[in-house]
Design an enzyme around this catalytic site. Sequence first.
Site, short mmCIF file in Angstrom:
data_model
loop_
_atom_site.label_atom_id
_atom_site.label_comp_id
_atom_site.label_asym_id
_atom_site.label_seq_id
_atom_site.Cartn_x
_atom_site.Cartn_y
_atom_site.Cartn_z
N ASP A 93 49.25 52.28 -9.77
CA ASP A 93 47.84 52.06 -10.17
C ASP A 93 47.07 51.22 -9.16
O ASP A 93 45.85 51.25 -9.11
CB ASP A 93 47.78 51.40 -11.55
CG ASP A 93 47.93 52.41 -12.68
OD1 ASP A 93 47.84 53.62 -12.39
OD2 ASP A 93 48.15 51.99 -13.82
N PHE A 101 42.59 42.80 -17.77
CA PHE A 101 41.43 42.84 -18.68
C PHE A 101 41.48 41.70 -19.70
O PHE A 101 40.45 41.18 -20.11
CB PHE A 101 41.38 44.18 -19.43
CG PHE A 101 41.47 45.38 -18.53
CD1 PHE A 101 40.71 45.44 -17.36
CD2 PHE A 101 42.30 46.45 -18.84
CE1 PHE A 101 40.79 46.55 -16.52
CE2 PHE A 101 42.38 47.55 -18.00
CZ PHE A 101 41.63 47.61 -16.84
N GLU A 127 36.98 44.15 -24.17
CA GLU A 127 37.97 43.06 -24.26
C GLU A 127 37.37 41.74 -24.69
O GLU A 127 38.03 40.92 -25.33
CB GLU A 127 38.69 42.90 -22.91
CG GLU A 127 39.53 44.11 -22.50
CD GLU A 127 38.70 45.24 -21.88
OE1 GLU A 127 37.52 45.01 -21.56
OE2 GLU A 127 39.24 46.36 -21.74
N ARG A 151 57.43 45.96 -22.08
CA ARG A 151 56.44 46.39 -23.05
C ARG A 151 57.07 47.13 -24.23
O ARG A 151 56.57 47.07 -25.35
CB ARG A 151 55.35 47.24 -22.40
CG ARG A 151 55.83 48.53 -21.79
CD ARG A 151 54.65 49.37 -21.32
NE ARG A 151 55.10 50.53 -20.59
CZ ARG A 151 54.35 51.59 -20.34
NH1 ARG A 151 53.11 51.64 -20.77
NH2 ARG A 151 54.81 52.60 -19.66
N ARG A 175 55.18 46.78 -16.74
CA ARG A 175 55.24 48.18 -17.13
C ARG A 175 56.58 48.80 -16.76
O ARG A 175 57.12 49.61 -17.47
CB ARG A 175 54.11 48.92 -16.41
CG ARG A 175 54.07 50.40 -16.67
CD ARG A 175 52.90 51.01 -15.90
NE ARG A 175 52.76 52.41 -16.26
CZ ARG A 175 53.44 53.40 -15.69
NH1 ARG A 175 54.31 53.13 -14.74
NH2 ARG A 175 53.24 54.64 -16.07
N HIS A 224 51.35 45.19 -18.16
CA HIS A 224 51.05 45.69 -16.82
C HIS A 224 50.68 44.57 -15.84
O HIS A 224 49.71 44.65 -15.11
CB HIS A 224 49.91 46.72 -16.87
CG HIS A 224 50.30 47.98 -17.57
ND1 HIS A 224 50.78 47.99 -18.86
CD2 HIS A 224 50.29 49.28 -17.16
CE1 HIS A 224 51.04 49.23 -19.23
NE2 HIS A 224 50.76 50.03 -18.22
N SER A 235 49.71 52.52 -24.19
CA SER A 235 50.18 51.79 -23.00
C SER A 235 50.77 50.44 -23.34
O SER A 235 51.68 49.97 -22.67
CB SER A 235 49.01 51.57 -22.03
OG SER A 235 48.56 52.80 -21.54
#
Lengths: 326, 315
Positions: B119, B85, B60, B12, B169, B111, B39
């Site tokens: 998470d 998402f 989204e 990322r 991530r 992610h 993020s």
Amino acid sequence: MINGEQNKPYKKVADIFPDENPKTPDSIFIVRFYTVLFYFLKKAKYGKINYMKRSGIKELKTIANILRQDIITTLNTAGSGHTGGSLGMTDIFAALYFNILNHIPHQPDNPNRDRLILSNGHICPILYASLARAGYFPLVKLKTLRKINSQLQGHPHAGSLPGVETSSGPLGQGISQAVGMALAAKMDKKHHHIFCITSDGEHNEGQVWEAAMLANKYKLGNLINIIDRNNIQIDGYTKDIMPLAPLKDKYITFGWKVFVINGHNMKQIVATLNKAKAFTKKPVVVIAETILGKGVSFMENKYPWHGIAPNEIETKKALAELRNGK
Amino acid sequence: MLNKNKKLQSTRDGFGEAILELGKKNKDIVVVSADLAESTRVHHFAKKYKNRFIEVGVAEQNAMGVAAGLALSGKIPYVTSFGVFSPGRNWDQLRVSVCYTNANVKIIGSHTGLSVGPDGASHQALEDIAITRVLPNITVLAPSDFIETKKATIAASKIKGPVYIRFARHKGPDINTNKTPFTVGKANILLKGSAVTIVGCGPVLAEALKAAEILAKENIKVEIINSHTIKPLDKKTILKSIKKTKKLITLEDHQVVGGLGSAVVEMLAENFPVPTIMLGVRDTFGESGKTDELWEKYGLSDGHIMSAVKKIIKK
């Protein structure tokens, strides 16, 4: 200027589709020649583009009647499709394509054109009829709606047909795309308008409200959402399926400028849409109260006509009514 | 081989650098964010190119639609969010507003994979390759490290049409160097060998490289192909290698159903079927944990790769 025969009531279905060889190439050529000439004259004078001629109220009413006949014959030939909503929005489409929109039918990609995004794609018969009559493509193509190898898909597909700006069908998506286009126009400091047609039933989709919030956030004064408020969705009346009232208040609290009009009063439609264009401080919604199936007595306000096409007998009956000039 | 001395960087971050470079070079580049700017590493772009940064909030579906509208007006929008998402939640918008129209939208899913870690399952996109590669008109990329992500992000801007890029991530070692070529649709051979062909994508390729190092000491030479482009798949490079080794292991931080492994196996089934072991998540959700722990538990670590190699060479 309307593509095809003007002010002349059709005698039979075949007249509307003047067969494989439309006898209008010369007149189309002349129209185009003058449009191009006008374009250069105006450009020389104002440094601006001259768009399609704006029809007067009386002419718009005649055009709407012709478009309604187109819808009936086209859907009869197709054998399936959405008749009710198409007829209900005809007056507004006539006003848009023959008066309000700044557009040049033979330049469907002109970057300065006003955009019309049909979010509730299922009423595309009225979009196709309007585009054909405005001169985007030959009228005979209307015959191919929903048929194999056709440019006229059952729900609109961008790229297949000149004048179709986006692909739609699954509800709620057009308004987001219209917001994206309005944002792009703002970034580029362009002055065209983005018109989006949505239906009332479509407002069940959360995406519509996501888009409505964003339009308010960026104060998109170049965006006009026209809602087909016919109180009917596929399974019944909106008040039973998913109540939307008070729709006007909802939009006010979402930060939009709201107009409520009779979607069949041509004078009011044109006046309001002009006001909407002039209003640039925030996004505008025009809630157009319409009658599903407008113009054909046995279809008016009958929700089963949302999603079906007329058969031969119904077609004859509907055309007879329309020709008797409402 | 892996450069163990260099500091670890995430894919990322590679994206964050690339989008900043792109924004400077090309005025049509626009970023659409759904409340995950930091993020997804577009916060620097947001500060520098305020006018070309659209923050839509936690929405989204609208983000994808807005991007389609921007693209149809000549912009090159990058829609950024977590893979779960976008393209997860807004798949219908990706299908109709973007792919059906062939709109020039770049979808950034960060992610992704088990490597998201603590998470937990709700945030670990293990289905994103499957749901994107099934769509016509789209290009699907899964870069493996910081450098490759930078290159993929820039390459995507030159493709006219939808491109999905999946990132991770976690911070991993460099798999590529600045000199490693990156061409969309052209897989890179990371390691030459003859015992078995390992086709993988993403940061988990580091595990394959670790396994290969140990296997080499036992005189088992594996060939490792980095198939950073999942669609269109580099049929030529993969087929050539498979015809040589006649054995296949696929590796991805994604469900085995519908992912890179599926794409490779579909292609080989029609052209040159060989004994195959598919390493990936097997029809289960993930859970919280550290990346290494998760890769170990779900069968993606170097140890699992070594066992798979030893098993398949006996076939």
